[in-house]
Design a protein around this motif. Structure first.
Motif, mmCIF file in Angstrom:
data_model
loop_
_atom_site.group_PDB
_atom_site.id
_atom_site.type_symbol
_atom_site.label_atom_id
_atom_site.label_comp_id
_atom_site.label_asym_id
_atom_site.label_seq_id
_atom_site.Cartn_x
_atom_site.Cartn_y
_atom_site.Cartn_z
ATOM 1 N N UNK A 4 0.834 -1.201 0.000
ATOM 2 C CA UNK A 4 0.000 0.000 0.000
ATOM 3 C C UNK A 4 0.869 1.252 0.000
ATOM 4 N N UNK A 5 1.933 1.237 0.779
ATOM 5 C CA UNK A 5 2.801 2.421 0.833
ATOM 6 C C UNK A 5 3.403 2.716 -0.532
ATOM 7 N N UNK A 6 3.767 1.673 -1.267
ATOM 8 C CA UNK A 6 4.346 1.872 -2.598
ATOM 9 C C UNK A 6 3.317 2.458 -3.557
ATOM 10 N N UNK A 7 2.077 1.991 -3.456
ATOM 11 C CA UNK A 7 1.030 2.540 -4.312
ATOM 12 C C UNK A 7 0.780 4.019 -3.999
ATOM 13 N N UNK A 8 0.804 4.375 -2.714
ATOM 14 C CA UNK A 8 0.666 5.793 -2.355
ATOM 15 C C UNK A 8 1.857 6.593 -2.883
ATOM 16 N N UNK A 9 3.046 6.024 -2.825
ATOM 17 C CA UNK A 9 4.227 6.704 -3.368
ATOM 18 C C UNK A 9 4.091 6.888 -4.879
ATOM 19 N N UNK A 10 3.606 5.852 -5.561
ATOM 20 C CA UNK A 10 3.391 5.956 -7.009
ATOM 21 C C UNK A 10 2.365 7.030 -7.333
ATOM 22 N N UNK A 11 1.303 7.094 -6.541
ATOM 23 C CA UNK A 11 0.274 8.101 -6.740
ATOM 24 C C UNK A 11 0.841 9.504 -6.503
ATOM 25 N N UNK A 12 1.656 9.646 -5.487
ATOM 26 C CA UNK A 12 2.294 10.938 -5.205
ATOM 27 C C UNK A 12 3.154 11.375 -6.381
ATOM 28 N N UNK A 13 3.921 10.460 -6.932
ATOM 29 C CA UNK A 13 4.768 10.786 -8.092
ATOM 30 C C UNK A 13 3.916 11.236 -9.280
ATOM 31 N N UNK A 14 2.817 10.541 -9.502
ATOM 32 C CA UNK A 14 1.938 10.897 -10.617
ATOM 33 C C UNK A 14 1.342 12.284 -10.415
ATOM 34 N N UNK A 15 0.935 12.581 -9.192
ATOM 35 C CA UNK A 15 0.374 13.906 -8.884
ATOM 36 C C UNK A 15 1.435 14.987 -9.098
ATOM 37 N N UNK A 16 2.648 14.719 -8.649
ATOM 38 C CA UNK A 16 3.734 15.696 -8.822
ATOM 39 C C UNK A 16 4.046 15.910 -10.301
ATOM 40 N N UNK A 17 4.019 14.834 -11.082
ATOM 41 C CA UNK A 17 4.264 14.967 -12.521
ATOM 42 C C UNK A 17 3.200 15.849 -13.168
ATOM 43 N N UNK A 18 1.937 15.604 -12.817
ATOM 44 C CA UNK A 18 0.860 16.407 -13.386
ATOM 45 C C UNK A 18 0.958 17.866 -12.941
ATOM 46 N N UNK A 19 1.378 18.073 -11.713
ATOM 47 C CA UNK A 19 1.575 19.442 -11.232
ATOM 48 C C UNK A 19 2.613 20.150 -12.097
ATOM 49 N N UNK A 20 3.706 19.467 -12.378
ATOM 50 C CA UNK A 20 4.751 20.057 -13.215
ATOM 51 C C UNK A 20 4.252 20.404 -14.605
ATOM 52 N N UNK A 21 3.448 19.526 -15.176
ATOM 53 C CA UNK A 21 2.891 19.789 -16.499
ATOM 54 C C UNK A 21 1.942 20.992 -16.449
ATOM 55 N N UNK A 22 1.118 21.061 -15.405
ATOM 56 C CA UNK A 22 0.185 22.178 -15.266
ATOM 57 C C UNK A 22 0.933 23.496 -15.095
ATOM 58 N N UNK A 23 2.014 23.488 -14.349
ATOM 59 C CA UNK A 23 2.827 24.699 -14.182
ATOM 60 C C UNK A 23 3.437 25.092 -15.520
#
Length: 65
Positions: A4-23
């Motif tokens: 579960x922790x790895x899936x949350x880490x993967x989700x965090x990375x995906x959110x950060x990637x999308x944030x970068x694209x939005x910026x």
């Protein structure tokens, strides 16, 4: 079983990637081609995140029925 922790880490990375694209999309004078490319990347990222959330939900549900 996936951690579960790895899936949350993967989700965090995906959110950060999308944030970068939005910026990046806020930059002045982007061509329509670049804007479309960024939107396509955001759409693909959101679809991927939906899959991650589903996997996370299923994993947690299996651990805590």
């Amino acid at each position: 079983m996936t951690d579960v922790r790895q899936l949350f880490a993967d989700l965090t990375c995906a959110i950060e990637d999308l944030h970068g694209i939005a910026v990046e999309g806020q930059a002045p004078n982007l061509s329509p081609d670049i804007q479309l490319c960024l939107l396509t990347s955001i759409s693909a990222g959101l679809n991927s995140m939906c899959g991650l959330v589903t996997r996370l939900t299923n994993t947690v549900s299996e651990l805590h029925p």
